[in-house]
Design a protein around this motif. Structure first.
Motif, PDB file in Angstrom:
ATOM      1  N   GLU A 103      -2.130   2.554  -5.088  1.00 17.36           N
ATOM      2  CA  GLU A 103      -1.700   3.955  -5.103  1.00 17.36           C
ATOM      3  C   GLU A 103      -2.910   4.837  -5.392  1.00 17.36           C
ATOM      4  O   GLU A 103      -3.636   4.622  -6.364  1.00 17.36           O
ATOM      5  CB  GLU A 103      -0.619   4.181  -6.154  1.00 17.36           C
ATOM      6  CG  GLU A 103      -0.207   5.634  -6.336  1.00 17.36           C
ATOM      7  CD  GLU A 103       0.193   6.330  -5.036  1.00 17.36           C
ATOM      8  OE1 GLU A 103      -0.366   7.410  -4.748  1.00 17.36           O
ATOM      9  OE2 GLU A 103       1.042   5.780  -4.302  1.00 17.36           O
ATOM     10  N   LYS A 104      -3.108   5.838  -4.533  1.00 15.20           N
ATOM     11  CA  LYS A 104      -4.305   6.679  -4.675  1.00 15.20           C
ATOM     12  C   LYS A 104      -4.116   7.825  -5.661  1.00 15.20           C
ATOM     13  O   LYS A 104      -5.082   8.412  -6.139  1.00 15.20           O
ATOM     14  CB  LYS A 104      -4.727   7.229  -3.317  1.00 15.20           C
ATOM     15  CG  LYS A 104      -3.751   8.201  -2.695  1.00 15.20           C
ATOM     16  CD  LYS A 104      -4.280   8.717  -1.356  1.00 15.20           C
ATOM     17  CE  LYS A 104      -3.318   9.712  -0.736  1.00 15.20           C
ATOM     18  NZ  LYS A 104      -3.816  10.241   0.551  1.00 15.20           N
TER      19      LYS A 104
ATOM     20  N   ILE B  22       0.855  -1.194   0.000  1.00 11.41           N
ATOM     21  CA  ILE B  22       0.000   0.000   0.000  1.00 11.41           C
ATOM     22  C   ILE B  22       0.887   1.238   0.000  1.00 11.41           C
ATOM     23  O   ILE B  22       1.558   1.546   0.987  1.00 11.41           O
ATOM     24  CB  ILE B  22      -0.939  -0.011   1.213  1.00 11.41           C
ATOM     25  CG1 ILE B  22      -1.844  -1.242   1.161  1.00 11.41           C
ATOM     26  CG2 ILE B  22      -1.779   1.271   1.252  1.00 11.41           C
ATOM     27  CD1 ILE B  22      -2.718  -1.427   2.384  1.00 11.41           C
ATOM     28  N   GLY B  23       0.919   1.933  -1.130  1.00 13.66           N
ATOM     29  CA  GLY B  23       1.754   3.121  -1.286  1.00 13.66           C
ATOM     30  C   GLY B  23       2.777   2.928  -2.380  1.00 13.66           C
ATOM     31  O   GLY B  23       3.566   1.969  -2.345  1.00 13.66           O
TER      32      GLY B  23
ATOM     33  N   GLY C  38       7.604   1.511  -1.366  1.00 11.73           N
ATOM     34  CA  GLY C  38       6.565   0.603  -1.821  1.00 11.73           C
ATOM     35  C   GLY C  38       6.836   0.032  -3.197  1.00 11.73           C
ATOM     36  O   GLY C  38       6.666  -1.172  -3.436  1.00 11.73           O
TER      37      GLY C  38
ATOM     38  N   THR D 136       2.981   4.174   3.117  1.00 12.04           N
ATOM     39  CA  THR D 136       2.139   5.328   2.791  1.00 12.04           C
ATOM     40  C   THR D 136       2.801   6.675   3.045  1.00 12.04           C
ATOM     41  O   THR D 136       2.175   7.721   2.857  1.00 12.04           O
ATOM     42  CB  THR D 136       0.807   5.234   3.559  1.00 12.04           C
ATOM     43  OG1 THR D 136       1.056   4.780   4.902  1.00 12.04           O
ATOM     44  CG2 THR D 136      -0.125   4.247   2.895  1.00 12.04           C
TER      45      THR D 136
ATOM     46  N   VAL E 133       6.377   6.128   7.154  1.00 10.81           N
ATOM     47  CA  VAL E 133       5.262   5.805   8.047  1.00 10.81           C
ATOM     48  C   VAL E 133       5.769   5.242   9.371  1.00 10.81           C
ATOM     49  O   VAL E 133       5.054   5.256  10.375  1.00 10.81           O
ATOM     50  CB  VAL E 133       4.285   4.820   7.350  1.00 10.81           C
ATOM     51  CG1 VAL E 133       4.865   3.403   7.305  1.00 10.81           C
ATOM     52  CG2 VAL E 133       2.927   4.830   8.025  1.00 10.81           C
TER      53      VAL E 133
ATOM     54  N   ILE F 240       2.812  -1.705   4.442  1.00 10.11           N
ATOM     55  CA  ILE F 240       2.347  -0.315   4.481  1.00 10.11           C
ATOM     56  C   ILE F 240       3.513   0.607   4.144  1.00 10.11           C
ATOM     57  O   ILE F 240       4.537   0.618   4.829  1.00 10.11           O
ATOM     58  CB  ILE F 240       1.787   0.044   5.875  1.00 10.11           C
ATOM     59  CG1 ILE F 240       0.775  -1.011   6.347  1.00 10.11           C
ATOM     60  CG2 ILE F 240       1.168   1.436   5.852  1.00 10.11           C
ATOM     61  CD1 ILE F 240      -0.381  -1.227   5.411  1.00 10.11           C
TER      62      ILE F 240
ATOM     63  N   THR G 202      -7.737   4.487  -2.668  1.00 12.72           N
ATOM     64  CA  THR G 202      -7.269   4.769  -1.315  1.00 12.72           C
ATOM     65  C   THR G 202      -7.561   3.571  -0.421  1.00 12.72           C
ATOM     66  O   THR G 202      -8.713   3.144  -0.302  1.00 12.72           O
ATOM     67  CB  THR G 202      -7.996   6.006  -0.748  1.00 12.72           C
ATOM     68  OG1 THR G 202      -7.836   7.099  -1.655  1.00 12.72           O
ATOM     69  CG2 THR G 202      -7.428   6.385   0.614  1.00 12.72           C
TER      70      THR G 202
ATOM     71  N   PRO H  14      -2.823   4.568   6.852  1.00 12.08           N
ATOM     72  CA  PRO H  14      -4.140   4.337   6.247  1.00 12.08           C
ATOM     73  C   PRO H  14      -5.276   4.495   7.253  1.00 12.08           C
ATOM     74  O   PRO H  14      -5.161   4.073   8.415  1.00 12.08           O
ATOM     75  CB  PRO H  14      -4.039   2.887   5.754  1.00 12.08           C
ATOM     76  CG  PRO H  14      -2.591   2.684   5.477  1.00 12.08           C
ATOM     77  CD  PRO H  14      -1.875   3.478   6.533  1.00 12.08           C
TER      78      PRO H  14
ATOM     79  N   GLY I 124       5.618   8.698  -4.985  1.00 14.56           N
ATOM     80  CA  GLY I 124       5.485   9.203  -3.628  1.00 14.56           C
ATOM     81  C   GLY I 124       5.940  10.640  -3.455  1.00 14.56           C
ATOM     82  O   GLY I 124       6.032  11.423  -4.412  1.00 14.56           O
TER      83      GLY I 124
ATOM     84  N   VAL J 107       1.855   9.246   7.486  1.00 14.74           N
ATOM     85  CA  VAL J 107       0.481   9.092   7.015  1.00 14.74           C
ATOM     86  C   VAL J 107       0.126   7.606   7.124  1.00 14.74           C
ATOM     87  O   VAL J 107       0.710   6.777   6.432  1.00 14.74           O
ATOM     88  CB  VAL J 107       0.316   9.564   5.561  1.00 14.74           C
ATOM     89  CG1 VAL J 107      -1.093   9.259   5.063  1.00 14.74           C
ATOM     90  CG2 VAL J 107       0.605  11.049   5.443  1.00 14.74           C
TER      91      VAL J 107
END
Length: 448
Positions: free
Chosen positions: A33-34, A9-10, A15, A138, A298, A136, A112, A265, A39, A263
């Motif tokens: 990835e949102k 995630i990220g 990531g 993020t 993170v 993770i 997300t 999740p 990044g 950050v």
């Protein structure tokens, strides 16, 4: 949704590198990835900052030193063109990451990720992410305390959207980001005030580095204010900052650069063990929830892109059944100021070195290559233990970010003074200053 062995995630450096290495090891892996891949580093950090610094430094160098090199005539800059150069650099890095993920058949999931009832979901679609393990990655965001949450206040992210260079700017925070931003805006002719709470700039670097950078910024007419806090501010036609030393500072813009915060999740922060807003992990980067790992910013430890990448590769190797190792005593750090700063390992503070450690500082004013470039500011400083093993080093000068790896390898592999002095260094190069510093530790400096 497909079942994966690992979901990352990220899509930042940590990531993406984690996902690619997992795929190289034959794992069925997806990455969530949102927004944009790359990044913080690619989109609002390393890459855009260095692109603007490179452009602004070229302008400032010609303006300040052109006459000495026989270059005459007026020189000016166009901010829109500089920003286009920055945007191209960002886009190439961003697309490069996405291309590599596709090349290694990493499944890309846009959206997300949030955590709820012991599972991860995609917020926009409600789909559940199914995997044996989760990583993770993020990242982080700029830390903006409540007194600075005022319309018009900049974080480092906002600099890349500026439409014009401010005539005056106050930068709050004299760490890496603050010093780099002070360099950028002074290059472009802004009147810069740099405020730091501690008693020196770059407080995590060697004390001699702090002194050198303060002198360099002062020569560029940056006003450095140390051991001072901003107690409050008022906004109007200009911002007015009220300082703890009784001063009042007026400026067109204020940029807050006092650090970054992790950050996590949404939902996961309530389920996983955290400390100071960061995910707590063990030595293998596993969180308090079995099967959920955390890497990079993170974790709130070393917030550097290359460290996040190393942590991502480490986790990928471990999850693939391979041995891996990270030496946190030998991670490099670079500040893209003018002159640059590059360091690794042990550093000297205001109290000096502990018993048994020695240091030697070789000035770049005695280096041939520095003189040909007109870049005499800076030094190479080495630190050894009582056995003559290199345990740390700090470089200040032109292009020292490119010469640091010799010291990274020296610290990582426990090289001795003699290992450095016996290695023939090319002449004339900035790298020679490392050998010169090693000769100084032997008590036999050839060039000073």
């Amino acid at each position: 949704m497909e079942n994966f062995e690992v979901v990352v995630i990220g899509g930042g450096p940590g990531g993406s590198d984690c996902a690619i290495r997992l795929a190289q090891r034959g794992k069925r892996v997806a990455i969530v990835e949102k927004e944009h891949f790359g990044g913080t580093c690619t989109n609002v950090g390393c890459i855009p900052t260095k692109a603007l610094l490179s452009a602004s430094e070229l302008y400032a160098r010609v303006r300040e030193k052109g006459k000495r090199f026989g270059i005459t005539g007026e020189v000016s800059y166009d901010l829109k063109t500089m920003l286009k150069h920055m945007e191209r650099s960002v886009l190439m890095s961003r697309k490069g990451t996405e291309t590599l993920l596709k090349k290694y058949n990493v499944t890309i999931i846009r959206g997300t990720a949030l955590y709820n009832e012991r599972s991860f979901f995609i917020k926009e679609t409600g789909e559940q992410l199914k995997a044996e393990k989760f990583v993770i990655a993020t990242g982080s965001r700029p830390k903006i305390p409540s007194p600075f949450r005022v319309e018009g206040i900049w974080s480092s992210d906002d600099v890349f959207n500026m439409e014009e260079v401010p005539d005056s700017i106050t930068i709050v925070g004299g760490g890496v980001i603050g010093v780099e931003m002070a360099t950028l805006f002074s290059n472009l002719g802004s009147s810069v005030t740099l405020i730091e709470l501690m008693d020196r700039l770059l407080p995590t670097e060697d004390v001699d580095v702090s002194k050198a950078i303060e002198r360099a910024l002062s020569r560029r007419k940056v006003r450095v204010v140390l051991s001072t806090a901003v107690e409050r501010l008022e906004s109007g036609e200009k911002f007015k900052l009220f300082l703890s030393n009784g001063e009042e500072v007026l400026s067109e813009r204020v940029l807050v650069s006092i650090g970054r915060e992790p950050v996590i999740p949404e939902g996961l922060e309530k389920a996983v063990k955290t400390e100071r807003g960061a995910v707590v992990t063990n030595e293998n980067f596993e969180s308090s929830l079995p099967g959920i790992y955390a890497i990079g910013d993170v974790r709130g430890k070393v917030m550097l892109a290359h460290v996040a990448s190393a942590e991502g590769v480490y986790v990928a190797e471990k999850l693939s059944g391979y041995e891996s190792h990270i030496d946190f005593e030998a991670f490099p750090s670079v500040v893209y100021s003018s002159p640059e700063v590059a360091s690794v390992g042990k550093k000297e503070d205001e109290k000096g070195l502990e018993e048994g450690f020695r240091s030697f500082l070789f000035p770049l004013s005695a280096n041939g290559r520095a003189n040909t470039m007109g870049e005499r500011d800076g030094f190479a400083k080495l630190i050894t233990n009582d056995k003559g093993i290199i345990v740390g080093g700090s470089l200040v000068g032109a292009h020292v970010s490119e010469t640091l790896m010799e010291l990274v390898l020296a610290v990582k592999h426990g090289l001795s003074i003699q290992d450095l002095t016996e290695a023939i260094h090319p002449h004339p190069t900035i790298a020679e200053s490392i050998r010169d510093a090693a000769e100084g530790l032997e008590g036999k400096p050839l060039h000073i």
